[in-house]
Design a protein around this motif. Structure first.
Motif, short mmCIF file in Angstrom:
data_model
loop_
_atom_site.label_atom_id
_atom_site.label_comp_id
_atom_site.label_asym_id
_atom_site.label_seq_id
_atom_site.Cartn_x
_atom_site.Cartn_y
_atom_site.Cartn_z
N LEU A 211 0.78 -1.15 0.05
CA LEU A 211 -0.11 0.13 0.07
C LEU A 211 0.86 1.20 0.10
CD1 LEU A 211 -2.62 -1.01 2.57
CD2 LEU A 211 -3.06 -0.97 0.04
N TYR A 212 0.36 2.29 -0.53
CA TYR A 212 0.73 3.75 -0.08
C TYR A 212 0.41 4.35 0.87
CZ TYR A 212 1.99 2.99 -5.25
OH TYR A 212 2.66 2.94 -6.69
N HIS A 213 1.44 4.71 1.61
CA HIS A 213 1.09 5.55 3.15
C HIS A 213 0.90 7.01 2.71
CE1 HIS A 213 2.09 2.04 5.48
NE2 HIS A 213 1.65 1.47 4.55
N TRP A 214 0.02 7.75 2.65
CA TRP A 214 -0.13 9.18 2.34
C TRP A 214 -0.32 9.66 3.84
CZ3 TRP A 214 -4.30 10.83 -1.76
CH2 TRP A 214 -4.30 9.94 -2.78
N ARG A 215 0.87 10.47 3.92
CA ARG A 215 1.20 11.15 5.23
C ARG A 215 0.60 12.69 5.08
NH1 ARG A 215 6.20 13.63 6.05
NH2 ARG A 215 6.89 12.78 4.17
N ILE A 216 -0.16 12.74 6.12
CA ILE A 216 -1.34 13.97 6.34
C ILE A 216 -1.21 14.72 7.60
CG2 ILE A 216 -2.81 13.07 4.59
CD1 ILE A 216 -4.65 12.04 7.15
N GLU A 217 -1.47 15.94 7.54
CA GLU A 217 -1.50 17.07 8.60
C GLU A 217 -2.68 17.74 8.56
OE1 GLU A 217 2.23 19.18 8.04
OE2 GLU A 217 3.40 17.43 8.71
N LEU A 218 -3.55 17.71 9.61
CA LEU A 218 -4.83 18.50 9.91
C LEU A 218 -4.52 20.00 9.71
CD1 LEU A 218 -7.66 18.60 10.28
CD2 LEU A 218 -7.24 19.04 12.71
N ALA A 219 -5.08 20.79 8.72
CA ALA A 219 -4.72 22.03 8.52
C ALA A 219 -5.90 22.93 9.21
CB ALA A 219 -4.87 22.47 6.91
N ASP A 220 -7.21 22.52 8.74
CA ASP A 220 -8.37 23.22 9.48
C ASP A 220 -9.74 22.43 9.55
OD1 ASP A 220 -7.57 26.13 9.72
OD2 ASP A 220 -7.51 25.89 7.47
N VAL A 221 -10.47 22.61 10.38
CA VAL A 221 -11.80 21.94 10.32
C VAL A 221 -12.65 23.07 9.50
CG1 VAL A 221 -11.67 20.78 12.36
CG2 VAL A 221 -12.35 22.79 12.74
N ILE A 222 -13.58 22.71 8.93
CA ILE A 222 -14.46 23.48 8.10
C ILE A 222 -16.01 23.34 8.45
CG2 ILE A 222 -12.95 23.55 6.01
CD1 ILE A 222 -14.82 21.64 4.90
N LYS A 223 -16.80 24.31 8.12
CA LYS A 223 -18.20 24.22 8.35
C LYS A 223 -18.53 23.05 7.27
CE LYS A 223 -22.28 27.05 7.84
NZ LYS A 223 -22.91 26.68 9.10
N PRO A 224 -19.30 22.21 8.00
CA PRO A 224 -19.59 20.97 7.26
C PRO A 224 -20.46 21.44 6.05
CG PRO A 224 -19.86 20.45 9.60
CD PRO A 224 -19.64 21.75 9.41
N ILE A 225 -20.09 20.74 4.80
CA ILE A 225 -20.81 20.86 3.66
C ILE A 225 -21.09 19.44 2.81
CG2 ILE A 225 -19.98 23.32 2.96
CD1 ILE A 225 -17.96 21.95 1.10
N PRO A 226 -22.41 19.54 2.45
CA PRO A 226 -22.66 18.01 1.90
C PRO A 226 -21.97 18.06 0.40
CG PRO A 226 -24.51 19.80 1.81
CD PRO A 226 -23.48 20.39 2.57
N ARG B 253 -16.95 27.09 -1.35
CA ARG B 253 -18.01 26.19 -0.55
C ARG B 253 -17.10 26.15 0.85
NH1 ARG B 253 -20.16 20.95 -2.94
NH2 ARG B 253 -21.67 21.34 -0.92
N ILE B 254 -15.77 26.12 0.93
CA ILE B 254 -15.10 25.90 2.03
C ILE B 254 -14.71 26.87 2.80
CG2 ILE B 254 -12.84 24.71 2.75
CD1 ILE B 254 -12.71 23.35 -0.31
N HIS B 255 -15.16 26.78 4.03
CA HIS B 255 -14.91 27.78 5.05
C HIS B 255 -14.47 27.30 6.36
CE1 HIS B 255 -17.34 30.67 2.36
NE2 HIS B 255 -18.24 29.32 2.37
#
Length: 122
Positions: free
Chosen positions: A68-83, A97-99
């Motif tokens: 498998l490929y391991h994608w290294r991620i870091e949290l940047a922001d939580v956002i107002k949930p959007i469908p 749409r991203i806030h």
């Protein structure tokens, strides 16, 4: 913004800082901000069908031992949930749409969206 569909409980773990690797069978040359969208699958404690946060995709490594490929991620922001209707691979979601919001606002916004299975009566 580039987006990725992921199980909702995994996204909640990313937000809580518990998940820093996303496992995939494929790779991409893209690096940078990535909108995390919860799949429609109903998983306890997750908000199915909503984009919930932005992470930074900082690197991808392939490991022979699990194939498998391991994608290294870091949290940047939580956002107002959007469908968002998820898709396979990376897909685009309109930046307008991203806030980003505070964690306190996020908790109150996401609470009514969480799937909480009913307890069975005996």
């Amino acid at each position: 913004m580039k987006a990725l569909s992921v199980r909702g409980d995994y996204i909640m773990d990313m937000i809580a800082g518990k998940k820093k690797i996303e496992y995939r069978s494929w790779k991409t040359n893209y690096r940078g901000p990535l909108l995390m969208c919860s799949t429609a699958k109903k998983v306890a404690g997750a908000a199915p069908g909503y984009a919930l946060c932005v992470v930074n995709l900082v690197g991808i490594e392939y490991f022979d031992w699990d194939g498998l490929y391991h994608w290294r991620i870091e949290l940047a922001d939580v956002i107002k949930p959007i469908p968002v209707k998820g898709q396979l691979k990376l897909f685009n979601v309109d930046d307008n749409r991203i806030h980003p919001i505070s964690m306190q606002e996020f908790k109150s916004e996401v609470a009514p969206l969480l799937y909480l299975p009913r307890k069975r009566k005996n």
